[in-house]
Design a protein around this motif. Structure first.
Motif: not given
Ligand code: ATP
Ligand code: MG
Length: 563
Positions: A1-27
């Motif tokens: 019954m043991s399980e593994q925690h993945s260390t990968e962060l979820p890919s579906e969240s990629i490019k989810k925008k917030n204002f910081i992402y916009e700044i970085i995108d522009d940079d």
């Protein structure tokens, strides 16, 4: 019954925008940082990390994951009186557990002390810093207010030579604590109080946990932080809103030195209701024994949430869902519970556990017979398979699943009534046995052999299904149920916040019973006790002889309410 925690962060969240992402995108488009994206998480090792820090870690790490950059873990260890190695260790563990990969980029601000000192000498030589003999009270008294300018220190116009000499002697330990400071020479009339000749160094005769007695002058946050960012070539220095008014100072120091100059960006800190988040308050809860320790499962700390049974996936999902704002707000704790339920629903093995047992005797079931019944491990995931449950003449059900005088709509067991035992048979309550005080201590029931789950030939239908364990094979365990730590939404808003501690935040049930498949349940395993919530084995006090289960979170729905 043991399980593994993945260390990968979820890919579906990629490019989810917030204002910081916009700044970085522009940079990136303007090639401001030569295509680099470097962030950091800069905790002061003066306490354990909490869920607000998790938010910051997920934001900073999420950015480098999404923009293919680099993430540093840097300890802002500039104040020896409050910092400890225990905190350093716990922070590293928590950051790793969250899956924020710093790939060996583990830094300590104290390793830059010599460089910071040299930078300070440079400012003195430029006539932009001076040694001041005013004490803390005098500095406060001459700082002015929001409406009035401050007053220049009488030491403000010391010669560069005198300043260099005094600063060196400060370093050598010739002066006592508080006797002198090094201050930036900016503008005592600035409308921004942070620019009124802020302190850069204080004298503190105290050993540092990494530097020993090498230093007796320590840099202030404002002086040190920008230099740390600059030395590490951070591109986007992300911090919480309270530093917005410090940004002009951050910029002033780096401009005067003419060094690499990251951009500071502020976002709203995470606040959760029904808890406190300041490290000072959390420390007080620990020191004054209102909770067991920093990792008490009621604490909003990462270690507390981990011990409670939260997963890194759920915390990251929560951090995404909260979003990144420019304005302070309070987040409802139910959003956090939503994330963990969602995650555990997918991964948790189901099991039967009776928290408050009531004995049932099936009078028409053979005395020594034990039947193995098949149960599904996770209805959400067929690959998790099935297991067997022993069934026999004596069982336990939940006390609350029987009522002698039921209210309308009660579909569980009542005198003369029928109910289905999950994965087993329909039973009928024939007799209620009580003790001298009138308490129900046992039910005498009969089972209908034609109603066996899955294979029975009977078409009989009952409204309720309840869980149970077989008396002989059940394993006695301790179960800990948690409630909110505080009784009001925003305890921190009251200076007597401790009086709002919830006296019922922990309920210990020392004689619960679980099905035998859980006998070897392991620390870190997540189990849904059907109808009772998601649980995990406690990592601190559980032993193989007496398992202790923490309830991570209740279930929103139980299958009993369905048909
Ligand atoms: P204090 O400064 O009182 O010790 P702190 O929580 O700010 O407490 P730090 O160690 O300075 O502690 O925090 C490290 C980083 O975590 C900082 O960049 C800070 O902005 C961020 N952080 C702290 N609390 C929150 C929060 N509630 N939400 C989001 N980020 C936070
Ligand atoms: Mg801070």
């Amino acid at each position: 019954m043991s399980e593994q925690h993945s260390t990968e962060l979820p890919s579906e969240s990629i490019k989810k925008k917030n204002f910081i992402y916009e700044i970085i995108d522009d940079d990136l488009k303007s090639n401001k940082w030569n295509g680099n994206v470097n962030t950091r998480f800069p905790p002061e090792p003066n306490g354990y990390l909490h869920i607000g820090h998790a938010k910051s870690i997920c934001l900073n790490y999420g950015i480098v994951r999404d923009f293919n950059g680099k993430f540093n873990l840097r300890f802002d260890d500039t104040n020896p009186s409050k910092e400890e190695q225990e905190y350093v260790d716990s922070i590293i563990e928590d950051v790793k557990w969250l899956g924020a990969e710093f790939e060996g980029r583990l830094f300590f601000a104290s390793d830059y002390f010599e460089q910071m000192y040299q930078f300070a000498v440079e400012l003195i030589k430029k006539g932009k810093a001076y040694v001041c003999d005013l004490n803390a009270d005098e500095i406060r008294a001459t700082r002015g207010t929001l409406t009035e300018p401050g007053k220049d220190s009488i030491y403000r116009n010391r010669s560069i030579e005198e300043n260099l000499d005094l600063f060196e002697r400060m370093r050598k330990g010739e002066f006592k604590n508080g006797e002198k400071t090094l201050r930036a020479k900016i503008d005592m009339a600035s409308p921004n109080i942070n620019l009124r000749d802020p302190i850069m160094y204080r004298i503190v005769h105290e050993d540092h946990q990494r530097q020993g007695n090498k230093w007796c002058i320590y840099p202030t946050y404002d002086w040190a932080h920008g230099l740390e960012d600059s030395l590490e070539k951070i591109t986007h220095s992300i911090c919480t809103l309270e530093f917005e008014n410090h940004r002009p100072l951050y910029d002033w120091f780096l401009n005067e030195l003419g060094v690499y100059h990251p951009q500071q960006i502020e976002f709203a800190r995470l606040n959760l209701n029904y808890t406190v988040m300041s490290k000072r308050k959390l420390l007080q809860l620990v020191k004054e024994n209102f909770v067991d320790d920093w990792d008490d499962p009621r604490m909003p700390t990462i270690s507390g949430l981990r011990r409670r049974g939260y997963t890194p996936e759920a915390l990251r999902d929560f951090a995404e869902n909260v979003g990144v704002a420019k304005r302070d707000a309070q987040t409802d704790i139910s959003l956090l519970e939503f994330s963990i339920r969602n995650d555990l629903n997918k991964r948790a093995q189901r099991a039967m556990a009776v928290l408050r047992p009531l004995k049932i005797v099936l009078t028409n079931y053979a005395e020594n017979q034990v039947e193995e019944l098949e149960a599904v491990n996770n209805p959400e995931d067929a690959s998790m398979g099935k297991r067997n449950l022993p069934f026999s003449r004596e069982l336990f059900i939940e006390q609350s699943d029987f009522m002698e005088i039921p209210p309308k709509g009660f579909h569980r067991l009542v005198p003369g009534g029928e109910v289905r035992l999950r994965y087993a048979y329909i039973i009928k309550c024939d007799e209620v046995i009580k003790n001298e005080t009138g308490e129900v201590i046992e039910l005498r029931c009969s089972f209908d052999p034609e109603t066996k789950s899955g294979t029975g030939t009977s078409t009989k239908k009952v409204k309720g299904t309840i869980h149970w364990v077989s008396a002989k094979q059940a394993v006695p365990v301790e179960v800990r149920l948690y409630d909110r730590l505080f009784t009001i939404e925003n305890p921190a808003s009251d200076e007597n916040w401790l009086k709002f501690l919830n006296p019922h935040s922990l309920e210990i049930i020392s004689d619960a019973l679980v099905e035998p498949s859980l006998r070897n349940a392991k620390i870190g395993e997540h189990i849904q006790f059907e109808r009772n919530g998601y649980f995990c084995v406690d990592s601190k006090i559980s032993t193989p002889d007496k398992l202790v289960f923490n309830r991570t979170v209740t279930l929103k729905d139980s299958w009993t309410s369905k048909k």
